[in-house]
Motif scaffolding. Structure first.
Motif, mmCIF file in Angstrom:
data_model
loop_
_atom_site.group_PDB
_atom_site.id
_atom_site.type_symbol
_atom_site.label_atom_id
_atom_site.label_comp_id
_atom_site.label_asym_id
_atom_site.label_seq_id
_atom_site.Cartn_x
_atom_site.Cartn_y
_atom_site.Cartn_z
ATOM 1 N N GLU A 84 0.834 -1.197 0.000
ATOM 2 C CA GLU A 84 0.000 0.000 0.000
ATOM 3 C C GLU A 84 0.877 1.259 0.000
ATOM 4 N N PHE A 85 0.585 2.191 -0.896
ATOM 5 C CA PHE A 85 1.442 3.370 -1.010
ATOM 6 C C PHE A 85 0.685 4.691 -0.830
ATOM 7 N N ALA A 86 -0.647 4.707 -0.836
ATOM 8 C CA ALA A 86 -1.399 5.951 -0.666
ATOM 9 C C ALA A 86 -2.869 5.621 -0.453
ATOM 10 N N LYS A 103 -4.666 2.402 -1.809
ATOM 11 C CA LYS A 103 -4.208 1.943 -3.122
ATOM 12 C C LYS A 103 -2.969 1.080 -2.933
ATOM 13 N N ASP A 104 -2.963 -0.104 -3.532
ATOM 14 C CA ASP A 104 -1.818 -0.994 -3.416
ATOM 15 C C ASP A 104 -1.486 -1.586 -4.782
ATOM 16 N N SER A 141 0.791 0.952 -10.307
ATOM 17 C CA SER A 141 -0.526 1.465 -9.965
ATOM 18 C C SER A 141 -0.400 2.952 -9.661
ATOM 19 N N SER A 142 -1.492 3.679 -9.806
ATOM 20 C CA SER A 142 -1.476 5.127 -9.556
ATOM 21 C C SER A 142 -2.840 5.575 -9.069
ATOM 22 N N THR A 143 -2.847 6.741 -8.440
ATOM 23 C CA THR A 143 -4.087 7.340 -7.972
ATOM 24 C C THR A 143 -3.923 8.854 -7.976
ATOM 25 N N GLY A 144 -5.024 9.570 -8.112
ATOM 26 C CA GLY A 144 -4.992 11.023 -8.146
ATOM 27 C C GLY A 144 -6.126 11.631 -7.345
ATOM 28 N N LYS A 174 2.083 7.431 -7.709
ATOM 29 C CA LYS A 174 2.222 6.251 -8.559
ATOM 30 C C LYS A 174 3.322 5.361 -7.995
ATOM 31 N N SER A 175 3.166 4.068 -8.179
ATOM 32 C CA SER A 175 4.108 3.119 -7.598
ATOM 33 C C SER A 175 4.309 1.935 -8.537
ATOM 34 N N GLN A 176 5.535 1.432 -8.564
ATOM 35 C CA GLN A 176 5.884 0.265 -9.368
ATOM 36 C C GLN A 176 6.570 -0.763 -8.482
ATOM 37 N N PHE A 177 6.201 -2.035 -8.670
ATOM 38 C CA PHE A 177 6.751 -3.111 -7.843
ATOM 39 C C PHE A 177 7.284 -4.207 -8.758
ATOM 40 N N ASP A 178 8.544 -4.633 -8.508
ATOM 41 C CA ASP A 178 9.172 -5.736 -9.241
ATOM 42 C C ASP A 178 9.380 -6.905 -8.289
ATOM 43 N N PHE A 179 8.938 -8.073 -8.720
ATOM 44 C CA PHE A 179 9.034 -9.283 -7.905
ATOM 45 C C PHE A 179 9.747 -10.353 -8.717
ATOM 46 N N ASP A 180 10.915 -10.795 -8.237
ATOM 47 C CA ASP A 180 11.708 -11.811 -8.931
ATOM 48 C C ASP A 180 11.895 -12.999 -8.003
#
Length: 375
Positions: A84-86, A103-104, A141-144, A174-180
């Protein structure tokens, strides 16, 4: 003359009886040998010197070299806690009362691969396997803020903009997540029947894993109102990483419920406890002032337990005069990792910036198509 004839008849009868006895004796020996061979197939001497029934192997037996190769197509979905970022708030300054929605990151479905190589040992029906799994997923993901509303940041410090006045709202996030995700498994097992239609394969071995998680979040916009600061034309960027490598024991059991000669329902479960290192980094930057930066490292060694489950339908068949075996399975697979996301959570309610760990769980689930070739 009559005596001579009677003597010849007596000798012939005696010879015939002797021959019958010899033939009967030879047939009895062969029968005993055959019975002994059959008893050896169902009777075994244990490691402690006792005797009992021997379980029949259910591994594919081909007239080949004893090797098998496996390739899996994975169509999985990842769920990571703590992304969750916002959240949005109906108040333009983010004041009470709050009525909003968090928002996550919601990952999409992605493809992965698994390769395996195994060998059937001559000793007691044992087999050894090595498997490598690769899965990578990323999402953004993003939100405004709408009219008469605001976006409240959940990542980073509210003191990144000013030591006195707090950054508490903005216009967009806005947030970006990378999962490896990568694992290697080495295991020793034995597949055997426990009834005419049910077979088990208990196994144990080692598991190692590399799990890298990275989240980048950007906040922008929002005009300053007194001691509550927005960002205006500037932005705040938060970059977080939690990279894990670990090694530990793994054990489990595979089961097959045979529906006939070729088809079966399979259900597998395995658990592992890995001990390894978490490389954790947290960085923040305010674009308007060069010195408004935060850089923290919080590496640690810890245990990471995980559970793996599979359920599905399988087909097994032989071809080329039993020199090759082909197995095809399709099923649902799920993996659960406890406390895998160790990204930092900043706590600056007081004058000193402090942090906590999210310590959130990670789970991966989806469809697995398995093709195995024994040769």
């Amino acid at each position: 003359m009559k005596v001579s004839i009677l003597r010849k008849i007596s000798i012939a009868i005696a010879t015939l009886l002797a021959s019958s006895t010899v033939f009967a004796g030879m047939d009895m020996d062969s029968r005993v040998t055959q019975l002994e061979n059959q008893m050896q197939q169902v009777r075994t001497e244990t490691a402690i010197g006792t005797y009992g029934a021997q379980t029949a192997t259910t591994r594919p037996e081909v007239d080949g070299y004893g090797w098998n190769f496996t390739v899996n197509a994975l169509y999985w979905h990842a769920k990571v806690g703590g992304t969750e970022f916002a959240y949005t708030d109906q108040d333009p300054l983010g004041n009470l009362p709050i009525s909003g929605r968090a928002k996550d990151i919601d990952f999409s479905w992605d493809w992965g691969l698994r390769f395996g190589l195994g060998y059937n040992l001559d000793y007691d029906g044992w087999d050894v396997r090595a498997m490598y799994t690769w899965f990578d997923s990323n999402d953004h993901s993003s939100t405004g803020a709408g009219q008469n509303s605001s976006v409240v940041p959940l990542k980073g410090s509210s003191k990144i903009v000013d030591d006195v006045n707090r950054f508490q709202f903005c216009n967009s996030a806005k947030s970006q997540f990378d999962f490896d995700y990568q694992t290697i498994i080495l295991e020793l097992g034995r597949a055997y029947f426990v009834s005419s239609q049910i077979s088990f394969r208990p196994h144990w071995g080692l598991k190692t894993a590399w799990i890298d998680q990275k989240q980048k979040t950007t906040y922008s916009g929002g005009e300053a109102e007194g001691e509550t600061l927005g960002l205006g034309v500037n932005n705040v960027k938060v970059k977080e990483e939690s990279d894990f490598w670990g090694l530990g024991p793994r054990a489990g059991v595979n089961s097959k419920w045979h529906l006939g000669k070729s088809f079966s329902i399979f259900g597998n479960i395995a658990a592992a406890v890995l001990y390894g290192k978490f490389d954790v980094d947290h960085r923040e930057r305010f674009s308007a002032v060069e010195d408004r930066r935060i850089k923290l490292s919080a590496n640690r060694h810890a245990f990471s337990p995980n559970l793996q489950m599979q359920l599905g339908l399988r087909y097994d068949g032989y071809f080329k005069n039993n020199k090759h075996h082909l197995g095809i399975g399709l099923g649902y697979e799920a993996q659960y990792w406890w406390r895998q996301n160790q990204i930092l959570k900043i706590n600056d309610d007081r004058n000193v910036i402090k942090y906590d760990r999210y310590s959130e769980d990670v789970n991966i689930y989806g469809l697995t198509l398995d093709v195995t070739w024994d040769f």
